[in-house]
Write a protein that holds these residues in place. Structure first.
Motif, PDB file in Angstrom:
ATOM      1  N   ASP A  81       0.822  -1.207   0.000  1.00 27.03           N
ATOM      2  CA  ASP A  81       0.000   0.000   0.000  1.00 27.03           C
ATOM      3  C   ASP A  81       0.859   1.261   0.000  1.00 27.03           C
ATOM      4  N   ALA A  82       1.886   1.257   0.852  1.00 23.91           N
ATOM      5  CA  ALA A  82       2.779   2.419   0.890  1.00 23.91           C
ATOM      6  C   ALA A  82       3.498   2.593  -0.444  1.00 23.91           C
ATOM      7  N   SER A  83       3.883   1.496  -1.064  1.00 23.43           N
ATOM      8  CA  SER A  83       4.578   1.572  -2.357  1.00 23.43           C
ATOM      9  C   SER A  83       3.701   2.218  -3.422  1.00 23.43           C
ATOM     10  N   TYR A  84       2.433   1.777  -3.501  1.00 22.78           N
ATOM     11  CA  TYR A  84       1.524   2.339  -4.499  1.00 22.78           C
ATOM     12  C   TYR A  84       1.322   3.840  -4.281  1.00 22.78           C
ATOM     13  N   GLU A  85       1.213   4.232  -3.023  1.00 23.40           N
ATOM     14  CA  GLU A  85       1.004   5.643  -2.731  1.00 23.40           C
ATOM     15  C   GLU A  85       2.254   6.470  -3.035  1.00 23.40           C
ATOM     16  N   ILE A  86       3.412   5.921  -2.731  1.00 15.07           N
ATOM     17  CA  ILE A  86       4.663   6.622  -3.034  1.00 15.07           C
ATOM     18  C   ILE A  86       4.820   6.793  -4.548  1.00 15.07           C
ATOM     19  N   VAL A  87       4.551   5.721  -5.296  1.00 17.95           N
ATOM     20  CA  VAL A  87       4.648   5.804  -6.758  1.00 17.95           C
ATOM     21  C   VAL A  87       3.663   6.837  -7.293  1.00 17.95           C
ATOM     22  N   ARG A  88       2.451   6.879  -6.742  1.00 12.41           N
ATOM     23  CA  ARG A  88       1.460   7.858  -7.188  1.00 12.41           C
ATOM     24  C   ARG A  88       1.937   9.280  -6.954  1.00 12.41           C
ATOM     25  N   LYS A  89       2.530   9.504  -5.779  1.00  7.87           N
ATOM     26  CA  LYS A  89       3.011  10.846  -5.457  1.00  7.87           C
ATOM     27  C   LYS A  89       4.220  11.261  -6.300  1.00  7.87           C
ATOM     28  N   CYS A  90       4.962  10.274  -6.828  1.00  3.83           N
ATOM     29  CA  CYS A  90       6.091  10.611  -7.726  1.00  3.83           C
ATOM     30  C   CYS A  90       5.587  11.166  -9.055  1.00  3.83           C
ATOM     31  N   GLY A  91       4.309  10.948  -9.357  1.00  2.00           N
ATOM     32  CA  GLY A  91       3.676  11.604 -10.483  1.00  2.00           C
ATOM     33  C   GLY A  91       4.226  11.250 -11.847  1.00  2.00           C
ATOM     34  N   GLY A  92       4.839  10.085 -11.967  1.00  8.63           N
ATOM     35  CA  GLY A  92       5.379   9.698 -13.267  1.00  8.63           C
ATOM     36  C   GLY A  92       6.663  10.406 -13.632  1.00  8.63           C
ATOM     37  N   VAL A  93       7.276  11.102 -12.676  1.00 10.77           N
ATOM     38  CA  VAL A  93       8.549  11.791 -12.916  1.00 10.77           C
ATOM     39  C   VAL A  93       9.675  10.774 -12.736  1.00 10.77           C
ATOM     40  N   PRO A  94      10.383  10.401 -13.812  1.00 10.97           N
ATOM     41  CA  PRO A  94      11.389   9.333 -13.697  1.00 10.97           C
ATOM     42  C   PRO A  94      12.444   9.601 -12.630  1.00 10.97           C
ATOM     43  N   LEU A  95      12.907  10.834 -12.545  1.00  8.61           N
ATOM     44  CA  LEU A  95      13.944  11.157 -11.563  1.00  8.61           C
ATOM     45  C   LEU A  95      13.455  10.890 -10.145  1.00  8.61           C
ATOM     46  N   ALA A  96      12.210  11.257  -9.881  1.00  5.43           N
ATOM     47  CA  ALA A  96      11.657  11.043  -8.539  1.00  5.43           C
ATOM     48  C   ALA A  96      11.509   9.553  -8.248  1.00  5.43           C
ATOM     49  N   VAL A  97      10.973   8.804  -9.196  1.00  6.46           N
ATOM     50  CA  VAL A  97      10.776   7.357  -8.995  1.00  6.46           C
ATOM     51  C   VAL A  97      12.105   6.677  -8.691  1.00  6.46           C
ATOM     52  N   ILE A  98      13.133   6.997  -9.470  1.00 14.89           N
ATOM     53  CA  ILE A  98      14.432   6.344  -9.318  1.00 14.89           C
ATOM     54  C   ILE A  98      15.096   6.720  -7.990  1.00 14.89           C
ATOM     55  N   HIS A  99      15.024   8.009  -7.629  1.00 14.54           N
ATOM     56  CA  HIS A  99      15.660   8.448  -6.382  1.00 14.54           C
ATOM     57  C   HIS A  99      14.988   7.821  -5.164  1.00 14.54           C
ATOM     58  N   ILE A 100      13.669   7.867  -5.153  1.00 13.38           N
ATOM     59  CA  ILE A 100      12.954   7.326  -3.997  1.00 13.38           C
ATOM     60  C   ILE A 100      13.138   5.811  -3.903  1.00 13.38           C
ATOM     61  N   ALA A 101      13.116   5.142  -5.049  1.00 18.22           N
ATOM     62  CA  ALA A 101      13.338   3.694  -5.041  1.00 18.22           C
ATOM     63  C   ALA A 101      14.734   3.369  -4.523  1.00 18.22           C
ATOM     64  N   GLY A 102      15.718   4.150  -4.933  1.00 20.18           N
ATOM     65  CA  GLY A 102      17.079   3.933  -4.453  1.00 20.18           C
ATOM     66  C   GLY A 102      17.187   4.112  -2.949  1.00 20.18           C
ATOM     67  N   LEU A 103      16.448   5.101  -2.415  1.00 18.02           N
ATOM     68  CA  LEU A 103      16.448   5.325  -0.973  1.00 18.02           C
ATOM     69  C   LEU A 103      15.819   4.138  -0.235  1.00 18.02           C
ATOM     70  N   LEU A 104      14.678   3.676  -0.720  1.00 21.58           N
ATOM     71  CA  LEU A 104      13.947   2.622  -0.016  1.00 21.58           C
ATOM     72  C   LEU A 104      14.599   1.252  -0.164  1.00 21.58           C
ATOM     73  N   THR A 105      15.475   1.100  -1.143  1.00 25.42           N
ATOM     74  CA  THR A 105      16.227  -0.153  -1.260  1.00 25.42           C
ATOM     75  C   THR A 105      17.032  -0.418   0.002  1.00 25.42           C
ATOM     76  N   ARG A 106      17.478   0.676   0.640  1.00 20.88           N
ATOM     77  CA  ARG A 106      18.289   0.544   1.863  1.00 20.88           C
ATOM     78  C   ARG A 106      17.421   0.475   3.120  1.00 20.88           C
ATOM     79  N   GLN A 107      16.080   0.556   2.947  1.00 22.65           N
ATOM     80  CA  GLN A 107      15.186   0.600   4.120  1.00 22.65           C
ATOM     81  C   GLN A 107      14.111  -0.483   4.055  1.00 22.65           C
ATOM     82  N   GLN A 108      14.456  -1.644   3.513  1.00 21.84           N
ATOM     83  CA  GLN A 108      13.432  -2.658   3.269  1.00 21.84           C
ATOM     84  C   GLN A 108      12.864  -3.281   4.548  1.00 21.84           C
ATOM     85  N   GLU A 109      13.551  -3.141   5.660  1.00 21.42           N
ATOM     86  CA  GLU A 109      13.074  -3.754   6.905  1.00 21.42           C
ATOM     87  C   GLU A 109      12.470  -2.725   7.856  1.00 21.42           C
TER      88      GLU A 109
END
Length: 288
Positions: A218-246
């Motif tokens: 649920d949090a993932s879907y909402e985060i992706v929605r808030k990135c608004g289809g901006v590739p830079l935002a999607v990639i940066h936020i995904a990179g951040l959350l890769t280190r916070q999976q737990e």
């Protein structure tokens, strides 16, 4: 003494020597002499580029291809000049150049005795090669400020050699400035759709959407929605959350921090918020 052929300049040295010899012998009538003088100027200009490139230890493939093309044009030019004497065409007064040999007539030339026309054709090939050597393609990504563009623009030479500068920006003010207020030069990119945004996000964080733990969906879907289809935002936020999976609390924090949809409110401040989130998520040893 006629200069030898070299691996970098080809027959350029001997070709210029022959043109000097023709000029010194006063063999050419005026229209032909003027054509040969212009040809020599073109060759001398392009020879400076060959000399510069021959000093490079390892020219890239594009430069090597250009040098090969120029050498071939020079071979054709030398063969044509040799052919003129070999066929006993009267260029002006009687006389032939010493030690001229010819192995072939260039296939690109019509073997008719219209010397001015043939020299013009050879010059056209040389000039086209010279112009390509001066062309450039530069891509400037993520330009935000017109002042930066004005500063960069001063570094580029003026001219009409078919060079291109491509810029990407989220600012309508910047894109109009970069293209000189020519709206037909602007290509408006649409944001990523939801499916593509999710594929990028989940592939970066978990490897695929199927591998995403249920508690983060649920949090993932909402985060992706808030990135608004901006590739830079999607990639940066995904990179951040890769280190916070737990750490589910970190996911909630990121979701709250993003605010509204970035496709609607994409500004320098909005993207700075994304970058700051990524920076704050770095290990302390990587922060400067």
């Amino acid at each position: 003494m006629e200069p030898p052929v070299s691996s970098s300049r080809g027959p350029m040295g001997s070709l210029l020597w022959k043109l000097d010899w023709l000029e010194s012998q006063h063999l050419l009538r005026k229209p032909v002499r003027e054509s040969f003088d212009l040809l020599k100027e073109d060759l001398e200009g392009i020879d400076t580029f060959l000399l510069e490139l021959s000093d490079e230890d390892d020219p890239n493939l594009m430069k090597q291809y250009w040098m090969k093309e120029v050498r071939e044009i020079c071979y054709d030019t030398e063969d044509y000049i040799d052919w003129l004497f070999h066929s006993q065409l009267k260029i002006g007064s009687v006389g032939v150049a010493p030690r001229l040999k010819i192995s072939r007539l260039p296939r690109t030339l019509n073997p008719r005795p219209n010397i001015v026309s043939q020299i013009k054709e050879l010059r056209s090939r040389l000039q086209d090669a010279s112009e390509r050597h001066k062309r450039y393609l530069i891509v400037i990504d993520d330009l935000w400020d017109t002042a930066v563009w004005d500063f960069l623009l001063r570094a580029f030479p003026d001219g009409t050699q078919s060079s291109r500068i491509i810029t990407t920006t989220r600012s309508e003010n910047v894109d109009m400035t970069c293209c000189g207020n020519r709206s037909d030069y602007i290509l408006k990119m649409e944001p990523l759709n939801d499916d593509d945004s999710r594929k990028i996000f989940f592939a970066r964080v978990f490897g695929s959407e199927n591998k995403c733990p249920q508690q983060f969906k649920d949090a993932s879907y909402e985060i992706v929605r808030k990135c608004g289809g901006v590739p830079l935002a999607v990639i940066h936020i995904a990179g951040l959350l890769t280190r916070q999976q737990e750490k589910s609390e970190e996911w909630d924090y990121v979701e709250r921090s993003l605010g509204s949809n970035l496709s609607i409110t994409t500004t320098y401040k909005g993207m700075r918020k994304v970058i700051n989130l990524s920076y704050n998520g770095l290990p302390q040893c990587l922060k400067t």
